[in-house]
Design a protein around this motif. Structure first.
Motif, short mmCIF file in Angstrom:
data_model
loop_
_atom_site.label_atom_id
_atom_site.label_comp_id
_atom_site.label_asym_id
_atom_site.label_seq_id
_atom_site.Cartn_x
_atom_site.Cartn_y
_atom_site.Cartn_z
N SER A 1 0.83 -1.20 0.00
CA SER A 1 0.00 0.00 0.00
C SER A 1 0.86 1.25 0.00
N CYS A 2 1.86 1.20 0.85
CA CYS A 2 2.72 2.38 0.96
C CYS A 2 3.39 2.66 -0.37
N MET A 3 3.83 1.59 -0.99
CA MET A 3 4.52 1.77 -2.25
C MET A 3 3.60 2.39 -3.28
N LEU A 4 2.39 1.88 -3.33
CA LEU A 4 1.47 2.39 -4.33
C LEU A 4 1.10 3.84 -4.05
N ILE A 5 0.92 4.13 -2.80
CA ILE A 5 0.60 5.52 -2.46
C ILE A 5 1.75 6.42 -2.87
N LEU A 6 2.94 5.98 -2.53
CA LEU A 6 4.09 6.81 -2.86
C LEU A 6 4.22 6.99 -4.36
N LEU A 7 4.02 5.91 -5.05
CA LEU A 7 4.10 5.99 -6.51
C LEU A 7 3.08 6.96 -7.05
N GLY A 8 1.87 6.82 -6.53
CA GLY A 8 0.82 7.72 -6.96
C GLY A 8 1.16 9.16 -6.65
N LEU A 9 1.73 9.34 -5.49
CA LEU A 9 2.11 10.69 -5.09
C LEU A 9 3.13 11.28 -6.05
N MET B 1 0.89 4.43 6.27
CA MET B 1 2.35 4.59 6.26
C MET B 1 2.96 4.22 7.60
N PHE B 2 2.58 4.92 8.61
CA PHE B 2 3.24 4.71 9.88
C PHE B 2 2.89 3.36 10.48
N GLN B 3 1.62 3.12 10.59
CA GLN B 3 1.23 1.85 11.20
C GLN B 3 1.62 0.68 10.33
N GLY B 4 1.45 0.87 9.03
CA GLY B 4 1.81 -0.21 8.12
C GLY B 4 3.28 -0.57 8.23
N LEU B 5 4.09 0.44 8.37
CA LEU B 5 5.52 0.16 8.45
C LEU B 5 5.92 -0.36 9.81
N THR B 6 5.20 0.06 10.81
CA THR B 6 5.65 -0.30 12.15
C THR B 6 4.96 -1.52 12.71
N ILE B 7 3.94 -2.01 12.03
CA ILE B 7 3.20 -3.11 12.65
C ILE B 7 4.05 -4.37 12.73
N LYS B 8 4.92 -4.50 11.80
CA LYS B 8 5.76 -5.69 11.81
C LYS B 8 6.70 -5.68 13.02
N ALA C 1 -14.23 3.44 8.60
CA ALA C 1 -14.15 2.41 7.57
C ALA C 1 -12.71 1.91 7.47
N VAL C 2 -12.55 0.67 7.85
CA VAL C 2 -11.23 0.08 7.74
C VAL C 2 -11.05 -0.43 6.32
N ASP C 3 -9.90 -0.19 5.78
CA ASP C 3 -9.69 -0.57 4.39
C ASP C 3 -9.17 -2.01 4.31
N PRO C 4 -9.98 -2.87 3.77
CA PRO C 4 -9.57 -4.28 3.72
C PRO C 4 -8.29 -4.49 2.95
N VAL C 5 -8.13 -3.75 1.89
CA VAL C 5 -6.96 -3.98 1.05
C VAL C 5 -5.69 -3.61 1.77
N ALA C 6 -5.75 -2.47 2.41
CA ALA C 6 -4.57 -2.06 3.17
C ALA C 6 -4.28 -3.06 4.27
N VAL C 7 -5.33 -3.53 4.89
CA VAL C 7 -5.14 -4.49 5.97
C VAL C 7 -4.49 -5.77 5.46
#
Lengths: 837, 191
Positions: A127-135, A360-367, A233-239
């Motif tokens: 997700s982060c990658m795609l967002i960044l790319l889109g950005l 971004m933040f949670q996605g990167l830090t959840i691991k 609304a939680v985003d299933p795809v991001a999850v």
């Protein structure tokens, strides 16, 4: 501000659909540019000169957007239409579908590219990658076109994008887990979402009342409630994207994922409700996080009253942390009407911040978080061997007990669904070849098993059904070729090339290292049902593994039952029996039809190697006496000789798969591809026989015989000893282990004289016995010579194990028989007889 | 609830059974229904064939052993009482339940669960898992691709690892020590 938000919007949405990024960003310039004069398309080369005038745009476009040339074409011709206005482009009509299609296309490409590099995606969520790319692309576009290019139509999201998101996530959802945890999921999704929405709304309102929020935020209670609804609304795809890589335990995963899936619906409904009331200011992301956390804790506390596997605190943290916001929230907030909701801009900005923060933040830090919290992950610490075994055993026990207790209330529906999935959805959605192949596969498998069972019934050998079918399971890829070979073999019984692998009587290198043991255990312990889908991934579908295991276990169990049923009775008579059988089969030989049945299986990824599991071995009287009952595998190879022997009858398909026909039919070419050849260094010399042995005419006879003997048997006796079903043909796991070539070509009645001599020595044949037969070789060679020489140009005889006796030209037929029968020397003339016929 | 209690009454000795196993009435009803479903001929007891008819069990590598565990040595049938008692091994441990100091060890204690697992290995019931017994279980549980040598070496290692008194067999005590803790927390019943 607005420009930024739109940009973000585009990028976030693109992320959400998992696909959209590049074009999302790059298409807008087309539209923005459409206002600007003189934009040329890369396609319409006639406008090229003008393109120089706008190098920036041209550059941007050519870099990003080859996907929508027609769009540009339309624009350009529209604006340049002075002289040549032959075709009127109506871009606006097709704009929406085109844009969306291009989004999907480009983002798909981007996604594939991301996954080319595994290392990268494991570190950073997709997700982060795609967002960044889109950005990045959005920024490029924005800079190039200098204005806000494109606003996503609100309805578009619900019509095109949301279905894609939910459909994708939903179809790939591990249904079993989902229904297992349906209660918890619904609880979190419905009650949880409502709670979150209300709490967020009211709390924001409270904060506003308290004067913390800026006065300029013009929002009432309703507005805040609305915002609360959409932000929950939680985003299933991001999850999925995040959790897929974290590998938390399956329960946790399915709860978070299931919740995110179902909760969209709740959110949207809630949103629609509020929007009808409303008119609507920004919250504080941290605050929101707190709310959702409170919600999760409260619910879990509530839920744990009912759940038997309670969710502990760590799970709760992960659950609340894993609630990534994404496209749905964003789309909803953008859909707000500025007229009614005065604070829309604030809300939008807040949502963007939240989305970014969560993804971004949670996605990167959840691991790291999961690691740090020691959430029971799918692979935790390295267990001891005992633990590993006992745990798996316990899993099996639990599964069995569950089955016995029948605690599968949802089973009915799940089965129904699977049925539906198999019958309709798969056919609709999967490539034809995928399921078509498997149907053929099933059919083949059935034949294989049936034959295997008859082999067992024959009682002659350890060739069990499981063993028969197993090698074939190893590679489904070579299936088409094998079918061809099967047919080919059916038509031409005598043109078979067999590879007999001899048992490796000396055990291979002992596995000394625990690591190795663990590896073996991990790879080969049967998994209990439930585990199949635990490592759920949308990117890598492992189809067939479950079926393979099921079949394997099933066969074993059936065989065991059969054995335990029969063994006592059979043991006493086995010897007489096998002799009788032989006689019977001989007697019946004449009656059998000429069409041989054959099991073709393969054990190797190498398509050029096709093992044929022959049933001839059952004639070997010594089989039942073997203690080290390792399986027998005859490997039929599509060795280059085959077509040469019978060039006319070789099916075209077979020819295609053949290695260059002109090439010398050296057995080594087949050999070096074989998996078991790799570790060969330490092998005792007794091993093997390689590929290219040709069994000439008498094979047909032998074949018929084996068939007839099969068919003559009514009652299924079990193999005498509890035999265990190791298949040693697949020795890739450990030291190379050969399957024994214990078969006999009982081509003639004369071979029956051998029955009383079960010599284990025969398994060592290749070196020793060949010598004995050298005399015979020359004789046969001459007989065969014309045939052979005419059919295969320069025949370097198949040497490897036989290489010692090199120099001598070997008749493959005899060579094979020497491997197969190894009769006492006295019996030789007889056994050779069929060849001469 | 009325229907619940009336169904419950049909089960013989249900009070005692619930006391012994700790199952709730809902569990009991459910299990009784299941028992009746398995007992196709309505004899009031199950025989191995009834278990054999559960098709999922055919896919279970050690399914036959597990079926065997339901049958006391010498007995050909399982009545509802035994059936429930065996299943009760896998009832989740309830933490809320106040511990009565002098109550017997609950049937679903870790030790009892392990004993159940242990007897699946220990087919000759001599209280020890011998190498051969272990080998047989391993054979059943490992995929076909594992060679004989690998199997044996795994068995050797397993015994080596667990065998504290050097008798080349695993006693229950040893088995208990090497079994993963996690076994205890797993349970199966969901209602």
């Amino acid at each position: 501000m607005r420009g930024l938000s739109l940009l973000l919007f585009i990028t976030v949405v693109s992320d959400a659909t998992t696909d959209l990024s590049v074009t999302a960003a790059s298409l807008p310039p087309e539209l923005g540019v459409s206002a600007a004069p003189a934009v040329t398309s890369p396609v319409a080369s006639r406008y090229i000169p003008e393109e120089y005038g706008h190098p920036g745009i041209a550059l941007a476009r050519s870099a990003e957007e080859p996907a929508a040339p027609s769009a540009e074409d339309g624009e350009s011709s529209h604006h340049h239409g002075g002289g040549f206005k032959i075709v009127q482009w109506e871009w606006s009509y097709v704009q929406t579908p085109y844009i969306i299609a291009s989004w999907l296309l480009v983002a798909s490409v981007a996604k594939i590219l991301f996954h080319l590099s595994q290392r990268f995606t494991t570190a950073v969520p997709e997700s982060c990658m795609l967002i960044l790319l889109g950005l990045v692309l959005g920024a490029v576009v924005l800079i190039a076109s200098k204005k806000q290019p494109y606003q996503l139509d609100p309805g578009l999201f619900f019509l095109f994008l949301l279905p894609t998101i939910v459909g994708d996530a939903g179809y790939f959802m591990p249904a079993r887990l989902f229904f297992d945890n349906l209660g918890a999921i619904l609880m979190y999704a419905v009650v949880g979402t409502l709670w979150n929405a209300f709490c967020t709304g009211f709390c924001l309102y409270g904060v506003k009342m308290a004067g913390v929020i800026d006065e300029k935020v013009n929002a009432g209670l309703m507005d805040f409630l609305l915002f609360g609804a959409l932000i929950s609304a939680v985003d299933p795809v991001a999850v999925i994207a995040v959790f897929e890589e974290v590998h938390v335990n399956e329960t946790l995963f399915i709860i978070v994922f299931g919740e995110s899936l179902v909760n969209d619906a709740v959110t949207v409904v809630l949103y629609k409700v509020y929007i009808s009331f409303v008119e609507v200011g920004p919250g504080n992301p941290m605050y929101l996080l707190n709310m959702s956390f409170a919600g999760v804790v409260g619910q879990t506390w509530f839920l744990n009253w009912f759940r038997l596997v309670p969710l502990d605190k760590i799970d709760q943290v992960v659950m609340s942390y894993g609630g990534l916001r994404g496209a749905v929230a964003f789309a909803l907030v953008v859909l707000l009407d500025k007229e009614q909701v005065k604070a829309k801009d604030y809300f939008v900005a807040t949502t963007i911040v939240v989305v970014f923060f969560t993804v971004m933040f949670q996605g990167l830090t959840i691991k790291p978080l999961v690691k740090w919290l020691k959430v029971p992950r799918s692979t935790n610490r390295k267990p001891t061997i005992n633990e590993e075994i006992h745990e798996r055993a316990f899993d099996h026990i639990l599964t069995a007990v569950e089955d016995i207790a029948g605690l599968n209330g949802y089973h009915h529906w799940r089965d129904k669904w699977e049925q539906f999935d198999k019958n309709y959805l798969s056919k609709l959605l999967l490539r034809k070849s995928v399921y078509h192949k498997s149907e053929l596969w099933e059919a083949y498998q059935k034949i294989n098993i049936r034959d295997a069972i008859s082999v067992i019934d024959q009682g002659g050998n350890v060739l069990t059904s499981a063993r028969l079918s197993l090698p074939s399971m190893a590679s489904r890829t070579s299936f088409p070729e094998v079918t061809n070979v099967t047919n080919y073999l059916r038509e031409n019984g005598s043109g078979v090339c067999l590879d007999l692998q001899v048992i490796d009587t000396v055990p291979g290198a002992k596995i000394e290292e625990e690591l190795e043991t663990h590896h073996v255990l991990a790879g080969n312990l049967y998994k209990p049902r439930r585990r199949y889908q635990s490592h759920y991934s949308r990117h890598f579908m492992t189809v067939g593994e479950k079926e393979r295991q099921d079949r394997e276990v099933f066969q074993r169990n059936m065989r065991n039952r059969l054995e335990s049923f029969k063994s006592t009775r059979y043991k006493r008579h086995k010897k007489d029996r096998s002799q009788k059988k032989r006689k019977g089969s001989d007697a019946k030989e004449q009656d059998t039809n000429d069409k041989p049945r054959r099991n073709v299986s393969w054990q190797d990824k190498d398509p050029a190697v096709v093992p044929v599991v022959s049933e001839e071995d059952k004639h070997d009287p010594s089989e039942p006496d073997k203690d080290d009952d390792v399986g027998i595998t005859f490997v039929a190879r599509k060795a280059p000789e085959t077509p040469k022997e019978r060039p006319k009858s070789v099916p075209a398909a077979l020819d295609v798969c053949q290695s260059p026909v002109a090439a010398p039919p050296s057995p080594t070419c087949g050999e070096k591809n074989l998996p078991w050849k790799s570790g060969m260094g330490s092998l005792p010399p007794c091993v093997s026989v390689e590929a290219t042995k040709i069994i000439p005419i008498d094979l047909q006879q032998a074949w018929n015989q084996s068939i007839s003997s099969l068919e003559s048997l009514a009652s299924p006796p079990a193999p005498p000893e509890p035999q265990h079903p190791r298949v040693s043909t697949l020795s890739r796991l450990g030291g190379p282990l050969r399957t024994p070539a214990k078969g006999k070509s009982s081509g003639s009645a004369g071979s029956g004289s051998n029955t009383g001599s079960p010599s284990s020595g025969q398994f060592k044949f290749p070196t020793g016995k060949e010598e004995e037969e050298e005399g015979a070789l020359s004789q046969q060679q001459q007989e065969m010579q014309p045939l052979m020489s005419s059919l295969r140009p320069p025949p370097p005889p198949p040497p490897p194990p036989a290489a010692q006796s090199a120099g001598k030209r070997r008749n493959p037929c005899v060579y094979l028989r020497s491997l197969v029968t190894v009769p006492p020397s006295g019996a030789e003339p007889q056994s050779r007889r069929p060849t001469q016929l | 609830m009325g229907s619940t209690s009336s169904t419950l009454l049909k089960i013989p000795n249900v009070e005692v059974l619930m006391q012994e196993t700790g199952f709730s009435p809902a569990h009991m009803i459910r299990l009784h229904d299941r028992f009746k479903a398995l007992d196709k001929e309505g004899r009031g007891h199950l025989c191995p064939q009834d278990f054999g008819a559960i098709k999922e069990l055919a896919m279970n590598p050690i399914g036959d052993r597990i079926i065997g565990a339901f049958f006391c040595p010498g007995k050909e049938t399982v009545d509802f009482h035994t059936f429930v008692k065996i299943l009760a091994h896998f009832r989740p441990v309830d933490k809320n339940r106040p511990k009565e100091p002098n109550s017997p060890e609950p049937i679903n204690s870790r030790s009892n669960k392990l004993r159940f697992a242990f007897q699946l290995y220990d087919q000759d019931k001599d209280g020890k898992i011998s190498r051969d017994e272990l080998l047989k279980v391993l054979q059943a549980m490992l995929g076909m691709q594992v060679t004989e040598e690998q199997l044996e070496s795994i068995a050797d290692r397993t015994i080596q690892e667990a065998d504290l008194d050097r008798d080349d067999a695993i006693s229950f005590e040893e088995f208990r020590k090497v079994s993963p803790e996690i076994l205890h927390s797993r349970c199966f019943i969901k209602v």
